[in-house]
Write a protein that holds these residues in place. Structure first.
Motif, PDB file in Angstrom:
ATOM      1  N   LEU A 167      25.596 -34.042  56.342  1.00  0.00           N
ATOM      2  CA  LEU A 167      26.410 -33.169  57.200  1.00  0.00           C
ATOM      3  C   LEU A 167      27.835 -33.704  57.305  1.00  0.00           C
ATOM      4  O   LEU A 167      28.800 -32.937  57.253  1.00  0.00           O
ATOM      5  N   GLU A 168      27.931 -35.023  57.411  1.00  0.00           N
ATOM      6  CA  GLU A 168      29.264 -35.625  57.513  1.00  0.00           C
ATOM      7  C   GLU A 168      30.099 -35.305  56.268  1.00  0.00           C
ATOM      8  O   GLU A 168      31.251 -34.909  56.365  1.00  0.00           O
ATOM      9  N   GLN A 169      29.468 -35.468  55.097  1.00  0.00           N
ATOM     10  CA  GLN A 169      30.206 -35.185  53.855  1.00  0.00           C
ATOM     11  C   GLN A 169      30.575 -33.703  53.779  1.00  0.00           C
ATOM     12  O   GLN A 169      31.682 -33.332  53.384  1.00  0.00           O
ATOM     13  N   GLU A 170      29.634 -32.863  54.194  1.00  0.00           N
ATOM     14  CA  GLU A 170      29.875 -31.416  54.115  1.00  0.00           C
ATOM     15  C   GLU A 170      30.961 -30.975  55.091  1.00  0.00           C
ATOM     16  O   GLU A 170      31.779 -30.125  54.763  1.00  0.00           O
ATOM     17  N   LEU A 171      30.937 -31.584  56.297  1.00  0.00           N
ATOM     18  CA  LEU A 171      31.957 -31.217  57.287  1.00  0.00           C
ATOM     19  C   LEU A 171      33.351 -31.615  56.792  1.00  0.00           C
ATOM     20  O   LEU A 171      34.311 -30.880  56.942  1.00  0.00           O
ATOM     21  N   ARG A 172      33.396 -32.784  56.188  1.00  0.00           N
ATOM     22  CA  ARG A 172      34.674 -33.267  55.649  1.00  0.00           C
ATOM     23  C   ARG A 172      35.208 -32.267  54.619  1.00  0.00           C
ATOM     24  O   ARG A 172      36.365 -31.877  54.644  1.00  0.00           O
ATOM     25  N   ARG A 173      34.297 -31.859  53.739  1.00  0.00           N
ATOM     26  CA  ARG A 173      34.693 -30.911  52.704  1.00  0.00           C
ATOM     27  C   ARG A 173      35.081 -29.570  53.327  1.00  0.00           C
ATOM     28  O   ARG A 173      36.075 -28.957  52.967  1.00  0.00           O
ATOM     29  N   ALA A 174      34.295 -29.116  54.337  1.00  0.00           N
ATOM     30  CA  ALA A 174      34.534 -27.817  54.963  1.00  0.00           C
ATOM     31  C   ALA A 174      35.910 -27.777  55.626  1.00  0.00           C
ATOM     32  O   ALA A 174      36.591 -26.754  55.598  1.00  0.00           O
ATOM     33  N   ILE A 175      36.315 -28.916  56.208  1.00  0.00           N
ATOM     34  CA  ILE A 175      37.637 -28.958  56.843  1.00  0.00           C
ATOM     35  C   ILE A 175      38.718 -28.836  55.765  1.00  0.00           C
ATOM     36  O   ILE A 175      39.657 -28.059  55.883  1.00  0.00           O
ATOM     37  N   GLU A 176      38.516 -29.590  54.686  1.00  0.00           N
ATOM     38  CA  GLU A 176      39.500 -29.517  53.583  1.00  0.00           C
ATOM     39  C   GLU A 176      39.584 -28.110  53.004  1.00  0.00           C
ATOM     40  O   GLU A 176      40.657 -27.612  52.691  1.00  0.00           O
ATOM     41  N   GLN A 177      38.416 -27.462  52.846  1.00  0.00           N
ATOM     42  CA  GLN A 177      38.369 -26.135  52.210  1.00  0.00           C
ATOM     43  C   GLN A 177      38.586 -24.993  53.209  1.00  0.00           C
ATOM     44  O   GLN A 177      38.472 -23.838  52.837  1.00  0.00           O
ATOM     45  N   ASP A 178      38.822 -25.351  54.472  1.00  0.00           N
ATOM     46  CA  ASP A 178      39.092 -24.322  55.473  1.00  0.00           C
ATOM     47  C   ASP A 178      37.946 -23.308  55.599  1.00  0.00           C
ATOM     48  O   ASP A 178      38.147 -22.099  55.490  1.00  0.00           O
ATOM     49  N   GLU A 179      36.753 -23.831  55.839  1.00  0.00           N
ATOM     50  CA  GLU A 179      35.586 -22.942  55.893  1.00  0.00           C
ATOM     51  C   GLU A 179      35.238 -22.503  57.316  1.00  0.00           C
ATOM     52  O   GLU A 179      34.180 -21.927  57.546  1.00  0.00           O
TER      53      GLU A 179
ATOM     54  N   ALA B  56      11.088 -40.380  60.108  1.00  0.00           N
ATOM     55  CA  ALA B  56      11.766 -39.289  60.817  1.00  0.00           C
ATOM     56  C   ALA B  56      13.234 -39.657  61.033  1.00  0.00           C
ATOM     57  O   ALA B  56      14.138 -38.851  60.795  1.00  0.00           O
ATOM     58  N   LEU B  57      13.444 -40.915  61.424  1.00  0.00           N
ATOM     59  CA  LEU B  57      14.821 -41.376  61.616  1.00  0.00           C
ATOM     60  C   LEU B  57      15.563 -41.366  60.293  1.00  0.00           C
ATOM     61  O   LEU B  57      16.745 -41.050  60.224  1.00  0.00           O
ATOM     62  N   HIS B  58      14.824 -41.744  59.247  1.00  0.00           N
ATOM     63  CA  HIS B  58      15.435 -41.777  57.919  1.00  0.00           C
ATOM     64  C   HIS B  58      15.926 -40.380  57.536  1.00  0.00           C
ATOM     65  O   HIS B  58      17.062 -40.209  57.106  1.00  0.00           O
ATOM     66  N   SER B  59      15.049 -39.382  57.732  1.00  0.00           N
ATOM     67  CA  SER B  59      15.445 -38.018  57.354  1.00  0.00           C
ATOM     68  C   SER B  59      16.646 -37.576  58.187  1.00  0.00           C
ATOM     69  O   SER B  59      17.560 -36.939  57.675  1.00  0.00           O
TER      70      SER B  59
END
Ligand code: C2E
Ligand code: MG
Length: 593
Positions: free
Chosen positions: A324-336, A313-316
């Motif tokens: 989420l961290e990678q996606e948030l980073r991208r979302a900030i760059e892409q202005d989402e 469970a912790l692993h998931s």
């Protein structure tokens, strides 16, 4: 062949060749005869020494021939060298030792000796063959390696050595079926406060004392390392499943709950522990470290002074957080990140007095994502400040336009913005806010920053300063989710707090639970008695609206009036509200400031 040279053959040739080799090898070679006639074992007498011996000791062969080894000894030498030579030459294998000797010029040098006994005809040892090598450089290198792999404060293996040994353990799991290991990450719960209050010296003492205390809970073969700061890692090998690892963790928790005496101060630090087990099937040390760290993080989040085992469970969760961290980073760059607007209205007339800006993540695949799914994680990962700033710029720009184009009076429409305390306390926040106000043309008095209840009551350090600095530039504060946590009534009376928002969960229950309306009435009265304006959140029904009006609440927000809307829809709502207002006779002067 020249004249005078004799042709050598057979054993004579071999002996000459052998002597040439011995003479020129890089190790010092000494032959010594044993004289055991006396009671005490006498120092063996040197009968031969090669060139390398002269380089090492400064003595020419003839200077030491017939002398005992004593000629080489000095106070730093191993005083038992001679007796150890006698003692061990009985054995058939070479005797290896190391001792300092004194050179002829007085200098001292560390020598590695490899000594073999030669048996005479009677079968008793009669001679020694000693090979001598300068060991100074090798020991220097070994000491440097030792230093680079150990923590100077506690003397424990450091991260480099720990990772090396962990890699070996992972390898062993592969090769030896049944072999299991566990890694425990141990973090001192109150190290920082000891360091801050009692000073670094006490902090260092605490680390050393804690290291000893943890070691006292271990079995032979378990190894403790200090990874850095107040973080220790423990490797348990040859365990049987999670039970063994938990038992060790329990012992450590119990031992570390006992206070230490640090120069007269009793300090109980307590620890949190995260455990990763080899049965998860690791290939890389980094993966083990990551999972033990995740489990440790969870142990701390669950209240410290406990251990947590890494599981699926912790692993998931860890994988999801990483994604989420990678996606948030991208979302900030892409202005989402887009801003939605939910109107705040006068409960009596439905007239819009303000909009609350609510951020939405417009994900290219998953569509619109609400803040509950990412704001907490963005705070944890340190992205929230970037998101908040983007929202702030956009809201001020947009509400500035609506004030100019859509409302009758420029001061009528207000903007409510939710900001994380991380944003409020970030360096230069107030300076940037001033810049935003100037650039957007929004009157600072039209901006209200929403802070959850309790934040100001618990505030320390930098946050205490922020309300004053906001007051200086005319920005107001609104206490969000009021009635669910703790508020300092004194803090609530300080400018620039002008508004409180009664929490949605209190409002929703009006009419559903007996006594709820009375409770909300008390909260509203409290706010009003403190001189604050009260906004009820989450108004969903006409019944709630009339109840709130009866409780003398003037403002409300909720799905009854409108859900959060994208800017075009919010603008349309403002326009239609204005048209309605123009059609209706104004019965009462509204004070919506
Ligand atoms: P909040 O400040 O308490 O915002 C009110 C939440 O209640 C919003 O959820 C809103 O959509 C919802 N709501 C309003 N009226 C009703 C109603 O009648 N019924 C129901 N069921 N819900 C209603 P939302 O937009 O999901 O925002 C959740 C939280 O996320 C906010 O709570 C706020 O704390 C945070 N947040 C939103 N935008 C931002 C932002 O830009 N920055 C930061 N740091 N936090 C934000
Ligand atoms: Mg809010």
């Amino acid at each position: 062949m020249t004249r005078g040279q004799q042709l050598m053959t057979g054993p004579k040739l071999e002996a000459t060749l052998f002597e040439a080799v011995v003479q020129y090898v890089s190790e010092g070679i000494v032959l010594a005869s044993l004289d055991t006639a006396d009671d005490a074992p006498a120092s063996p007498r040197i009968t031969y020494a090669n060139l390398a011996f002269t380089r090492l000791t400064g003595y020419a062969p003839e200077e030491v021939r017939a002398a005992g080894f004593d000629v080489l000894l000095c106070p730093q030498s191993d005083p038992r060298l001679v007796s150890r030579l006698h003692g061990t030459i009985q054995e058939s294998r070479p005797f290896v030792t190391e001792t300092v000797i004194r050179r002829k010029d007085g200098g001292e040098v560390l020598i590695e000796w490899v000594v073999t006994g030669v048996l005479g005809e009677s079968g008793a040892p009669t001679h020694l063959v000693c090979m001598l090598r300068d060991a100074t450089e090798q020991r220097r290198v070994e000491r440097a390696v030792q230093r680079s792999q150990h923590d100077p404060l506690t003397g424990l293996p450091n991260r480099t050595l720990f990772v090396k040994r962990l890699a070996r353990a992972i390898d062993r799991v592969d090769k030896s079926p049944g072999f299991e290991f566990a890694i425990l990450f141990i973090d001192l719960d109150r190290f920082k406060s000891v360091n801050d209050t009692l000073g670094h010296l006490a902090g260092d003492q605490l680390l050393v004392a804690a290291a000893h205390a943890i070691e006292s809970c271990l079995r032979p073969g378990d190894t403790l390392s200090r990874l850095g700061g107040d973080e220790f890692a423990l490797r348990l090998e040859g365990i049987r499943g999670a039970g063994d690892a938990s038992a060790v963790a329990e012992r450590i928790l119990e031992r570390l709950a006992t206070p230490f005496d640090l120069g007269g101060h009793e300090v109980a630090t307590g620890v949190s522990i995260g455990i990763a087990l080899s049965e998860t099937g690791y290939r890389q040390p980094d993966d083990v470290l990551r999972d033990a760290d995740t489990a440790l993080y969870r142990a701390k989040a669950m209240g410290r002074g406990r251990f947590e085992m890494f599981d699926t469970a912790l692993h998931s969760r860890a994988v999801a957080m990483l994604r989420l961290e990678q996606e948030l980073r991208r979302a900030i760059e892409q202005d989402e990140f887009w801003v939605y607007y939910q109107p705040i209205v006068r409960l009596e007339t439905g007239r819009i007095i303000a909009f609350e800006a609510l951020v939405r993540w417009v994900h290219p695949e998953r569509g619109i994502i609400k803040p509950a799914e990412f704001v907490g994680a963005a705070e944890e990962m340190g992205f929230i400040t970037q998101i908040d700033r983007k929202v702030l710029w956009e809201v001020c720009r947009q509400v500035g336009i609506w004030q100019r184009e859509l409302t009758d009076s420029a001061t009528r429409l207000h903007a409510h913005v939710n900001l994380s305390t991380r944003t409020l306390t970030s360096p230069l926040f107030v300076e940037e806010l001033k810049e935003i106000m100037e650039t957007s043309g929004l009157n600072p008095g039209s901006l209200r920053i929403e802070l959850p209840e309790g934040v100001l009551a618990d505030a320390g350090g930098e946050l205490l300063e922020v309300p004053h600095r906001l007051a200086d530039i005319g920005v107001q504060l609104c206490i969000d989710n009021f009635g669910t946590g703790s508020s300092s009534l004194v803090a609530l009376q300080r400018p620039p707090i002008r508004f409180i928002k009664v929490d949605r969960f209190l409002v929703t229950k009006i009419g559903l639970q007996p006594g709820r309306a009375e409770f909300v009435g008390t909260v509203i009265a409290l706010g009003m008695n403190l001189g604050l304006e009260v906004i009820a959140e989450g108004v969903e029904s006409e019944f709630q609206r009339t109840q709130l009006l009866a409780l003398r609440c003037r403002y409300g927000q909720g799905d009854l009036f409108s859900r959060p809307l994208p800017p075009e829809a919010a603008a349309a709502l403002l326009r239609s509200g204005r048209e309605q207002a123009q059609r209706l006779p104004v019965t009462k002067k509204e004070d919506d400031s």
